[in-house]
Design a protein around this motif. Structure first.
Motif, mmCIF file in Angstrom:
data_model
loop_
_atom_site.group_PDB
_atom_site.id
_atom_site.type_symbol
_atom_site.label_atom_id
_atom_site.label_comp_id
_atom_site.label_asym_id
_atom_site.label_seq_id
_atom_site.Cartn_x
_atom_site.Cartn_y
_atom_site.Cartn_z
ATOM 1 N N ILE A 128 13.400 -3.874 14.526
ATOM 2 C CA ILE A 128 14.511 -4.574 13.891
ATOM 3 C C ILE A 128 15.823 -3.909 14.301
ATOM 4 O O ILE A 128 15.839 -2.818 14.864
ATOM 5 C CB ILE A 128 14.388 -4.555 12.347
ATOM 6 N N GLU A 129 16.916 -4.587 14.030
ATOM 7 C CA GLU A 129 18.238 -4.003 14.220
ATOM 8 C C GLU A 129 19.073 -4.281 12.983
ATOM 9 O O GLU A 129 18.820 -5.232 12.231
ATOM 10 C CB GLU A 129 18.922 -4.581 15.461
ATOM 11 N N ASN A 130 20.049 -3.435 12.775
ATOM 12 C CA ASN A 130 20.943 -3.595 11.643
ATOM 13 C C ASN A 130 21.750 -4.880 11.821
ATOM 14 O O ASN A 130 22.407 -5.075 12.835
ATOM 15 C CB ASN A 130 21.874 -2.380 11.562
ATOM 16 N N LEU A 131 21.694 -5.744 10.833
ATOM 17 C CA LEU A 131 22.374 -7.029 10.963
ATOM 18 C C LEU A 131 23.884 -6.860 11.090
ATOM 19 O O LEU A 131 24.559 -7.674 11.718
ATOM 20 C CB LEU A 131 22.034 -7.928 9.765
ATOM 21 N N ASP A 132 24.419 -5.800 10.510
ATOM 22 C CA ASP A 132 25.865 -5.558 10.622
ATOM 23 C C ASP A 132 26.282 -5.297 12.063
ATOM 24 O O ASP A 132 27.453 -5.432 12.407
ATOM 25 C CB ASP A 132 26.271 -4.366 9.759
ATOM 26 N N HIS A 133 25.317 -4.899 12.913
ATOM 27 C CA HIS A 133 25.620 -4.632 14.321
ATOM 28 C C HIS A 133 25.232 -5.796 15.223
ATOM 29 O O HIS A 133 25.390 -5.706 16.449
ATOM 30 C CB HIS A 133 24.882 -3.366 14.791
ATOM 31 N N TYR A 134 24.716 -6.865 14.640
ATOM 32 C CA TYR A 134 24.182 -7.946 15.462
ATOM 33 C C TYR A 134 25.306 -8.739 16.127
ATOM 34 O O TYR A 134 26.267 -9.159 15.473
ATOM 35 C CB TYR A 134 23.349 -8.898 14.594
ATOM 36 N N GLU A 164 27.237 -13.665 6.263
ATOM 37 C CA GLU A 164 28.480 -13.730 5.496
ATOM 38 C C GLU A 164 28.281 -14.420 4.157
ATOM 39 O O GLU A 164 28.866 -14.015 3.142
ATOM 40 C CB GLU A 164 29.556 -14.465 6.316
ATOM 41 N N THR A 165 27.451 -15.459 4.121
ATOM 42 C CA THR A 165 27.212 -16.178 2.878
ATOM 43 C C THR A 165 26.548 -15.290 1.844
ATOM 44 O O THR A 165 26.944 -15.258 0.671
ATOM 45 C CB THR A 165 26.346 -17.423 3.137
ATOM 46 N N VAL A 166 25.531 -14.541 2.264
ATOM 47 C CA VAL A 166 24.806 -13.671 1.332
ATOM 48 C C VAL A 166 25.713 -12.555 0.821
ATOM 49 O O VAL A 166 25.679 -12.195 -0.362
ATOM 50 C CB VAL A 166 23.540 -13.094 1.997
ATOM 51 N N LYS A 167 26.544 -12.011 1.691
ATOM 52 C CA LYS A 167 27.471 -10.961 1.261
ATOM 53 C C LYS A 167 28.422 -11.454 0.183
ATOM 54 O O LYS A 167 28.856 -10.672 -0.683
ATOM 55 C CB LYS A 167 28.279 -10.450 2.465
ATOM 56 N N ASP A 168 28.760 -12.745 0.222
ATOM 57 C CA ASP A 168 29.743 -13.293 -0.705
ATOM 58 C C ASP A 168 29.139 -13.762 -2.022
ATOM 59 O O ASP A 168 29.875 -14.183 -2.918
ATOM 60 C CB ASP A 168 30.481 -14.467 -0.047
ATOM 61 N N LEU A 169 27.804 -13.708 -2.159
ATOM 62 C CA LEU A 169 27.178 -14.159 -3.396
ATOM 63 C C LEU A 169 27.443 -13.147 -4.509
ATOM 64 O O LEU A 169 27.157 -11.963 -4.375
ATOM 65 C CB LEU A 169 25.672 -14.332 -3.198
ATOM 66 N N SER A 170 27.977 -13.616 -5.617
ATOM 67 C CA SER A 170 28.263 -12.718 -6.729
ATOM 68 C C SER A 170 26.981 -12.325 -7.447
ATOM 69 O O SER A 170 26.044 -13.121 -7.556
ATOM 70 C CB SER A 170 29.227 -13.382 -7.720
ATOM 71 N N ASP A 171 26.924 -11.080 -7.906
ATOM 72 C CA ASP A 171 25.793 -10.542 -8.673
ATOM 73 C C ASP A 171 24.505 -10.468 -7.865
ATOM 74 O O ASP A 171 23.422 -10.362 -8.438
ATOM 75 C CB ASP A 171 25.560 -11.348 -9.957
ATOM 76 N N ILE A 172 24.607 -10.539 -6.551
ATOM 77 C CA ILE A 172 23.478 -10.265 -5.665
ATOM 78 C C ILE A 172 23.965 -9.244 -4.650
ATOM 79 O O ILE A 172 24.814 -9.543 -3.808
ATOM 80 C CB ILE A 172 22.966 -11.534 -4.959
ATOM 81 N N ASP A 173 23.453 -8.036 -4.757
ATOM 82 C CA ASP A 173 23.909 -6.934 -3.915
ATOM 83 C C ASP A 173 22.974 -6.779 -2.721
ATOM 84 O O ASP A 173 21.754 -6.655 -2.892
ATOM 85 C CB ASP A 173 23.936 -5.647 -4.740
ATOM 86 N N VAL A 174 23.544 -6.799 -1.520
ATOM 87 C CA VAL A 174 22.748 -6.625 -0.305
ATOM 88 C C VAL A 174 22.586 -5.130 -0.039
ATOM 89 O O VAL A 174 23.536 -4.448 0.345
ATOM 90 C CB VAL A 174 23.417 -7.309 0.903
ATOM 91 N N LEU A 175 21.372 -4.618 -0.250
ATOM 92 C CA LEU A 175 21.112 -3.198 -0.007
ATOM 93 C C LEU A 175 20.903 -2.928 1.480
ATOM 94 O O LEU A 175 21.398 -1.929 2.000
ATOM 95 C CB LEU A 175 19.889 -2.749 -0.802
ATOM 96 N N PHE A 176 20.150 -3.797 2.151
ATOM 97 C CA PHE A 176 19.897 -3.678 3.583
ATOM 98 C C PHE A 176 19.823 -5.079 4.174
ATOM 99 O O PHE A 176 19.381 -6.027 3.513
ATOM 100 C CB PHE A 176 18.567 -2.952 3.866
ATOM 101 N N SER A 177 20.238 -5.194 5.432
ATOM 102 C CA SER A 177 20.113 -6.471 6.141
ATOM 103 C C SER A 177 19.776 -6.181 7.602
ATOM 104 O O SER A 177 20.446 -5.376 8.251
ATOM 105 C CB SER A 177 21.402 -7.289 6.034
ATOM 106 N N PHE A 178 18.718 -6.828 8.082
ATOM 107 C CA PHE A 178 18.225 -6.586 9.434
ATOM 108 C C PHE A 178 17.926 -7.910 10.114
ATOM 109 O O PHE A 178 17.775 -8.949 9.475
ATOM 110 C CB PHE A 178 16.923 -5.765 9.409
ATOM 111 N N LYS A 179 17.794 -7.831 11.447
ATOM 112 C CA LYS A 179 17.270 -8.946 12.237
ATOM 113 C C LYS A 179 16.107 -8.435 13.067
ATOM 114 O O LYS A 179 16.179 -7.338 13.630
ATOM 115 C CB LYS A 179 18.333 -9.525 13.165
ATOM 116 N N GLU A 180 15.034 -9.200 13.122
ATOM 117 C CA GLU A 180 13.915 -8.831 13.975
ATOM 118 C C GLU A 180 14.327 -8.973 15.431
ATOM 119 O O GLU A 180 14.913 -9.996 15.824
ATOM 120 C CB GLU A 180 12.696 -9.702 13.683
ATOM 121 N N LEU A 181 14.041 -7.968 16.240
ATOM 122 C CA LEU A 181 14.379 -8.038 17.659
ATOM 123 C C LEU A 181 13.529 -9.102 18.346
ATOM 124 O O LEU A 181 12.308 -9.130 18.213
ATOM 125 C CB LEU A 181 14.141 -6.683 18.336
#
Length: 229
Positions: A216-222, A53-70
């Motif tokens: 890995i898994e999609n962090l949005d689904h974690y 959530e913190t990274v998503k809220d950072l201005s001028d930094i666009d999250v293209l992909f976010s994952f977690k290692e299984l």
């Protein structure tokens, strides 16, 4: 695998000139690996979701992909840093939480291919993944006894094959890791038995590439809950 964990002080002091250097790229792309060291009483799930959530809220930094290692407390982010001056917001947050992290500069595969004379349309590559059964594959291309021409021809063959696979409907996205030698490509995409068989044929043939696969898994689904195969 040996890890270069970026020092908290040195990463916070990355200069603007380095981050904004004009190297021909259309964007400042970075892969950020964040490691949560073991700590008594740590709520791993809460920490991971807070980072997300913190990274998503950072201005001028666009999250293209976010994952977690299984199976491991490691987050993998692919970021487009639109303004280099915003970078300390991310490093400052990670430093304040005591997280270890490593940063790799990236170059999109379509831009890299163009330098080699291969035209790969940017719309070939996935911009998101719905499936949580994913893999990150770091593929290294040893130079061995190849001439520069032979090495470049090997890379062109590889990129053309990747494009052919993408055109069959196989979701993937690919980046070059800048500053890595021998050259390294980083692949993200769904893992299937057919894809695994392709890897075996593709990577362990006469070219003898070196690769490291990470589930890995999609962090949005974690959710922190066990995922069935």
């Amino acid at each position: 695998m040996l890890l270069f964990v970026a020092g908290l002080i040195s990463m916070s002091c990355v200069t603007l000139s380095v981050l904004s250097a004009n190297d021909g790229r259309d964007a400042l792309l970075y892969k950020v690996d964040i490691f949560l060291p073991p700590k008594e009483g740590r709520d791993e799930i809460a920490d991971i979701l807070h980072i997300q959530e913190t990274v998503k809220d950072l201005s001028d930094i666009d999250v293209l992909f976010s994952f977690k290692e299984l199976g491991n407390p490691r987050i993998i982010l692919v970021l487009d840093v639109e303004k280099a001056c915003r970078w300390p917001k991310l490093t400052g947050f990670l430093s304040s939480k005591g997280y270890e992290y490593r940063v790799t500069s990236l170059y999109h595969v379509s831009d890299f291919a163009q330098e080699l004379g291969v035209n790969l349309s940017s719309d070939l590559w996935a911009t998101s993944f719905e499936n949580h059964r994913l893999v990150m594959d770091r593929v290294v291309f040893p130079e061995k006894d190849l001439s520069t021409l032979e090495y470049n021809e090997m890379l062109k063959w590889t990129l053309e094959r990747d494009a052919a696979i993408a055109r069959t409907g196989q979701q993937m996205t690919v980046f070059r890791a800048l500053g890595e030698y021998p050259l390294e490509l980083i692949y993200f995409g769904p893992v299937t038995q057919h894809r695994i068989e392709e890897y075996e044929e593709y990577l362990h043939g006469p070219r003898d590439f070196e690769n490291v696969l990470t589930r890995i898994e999609n962090l949005d689904h974690y959710t922190g809950q066990c995922q069935g195969d």
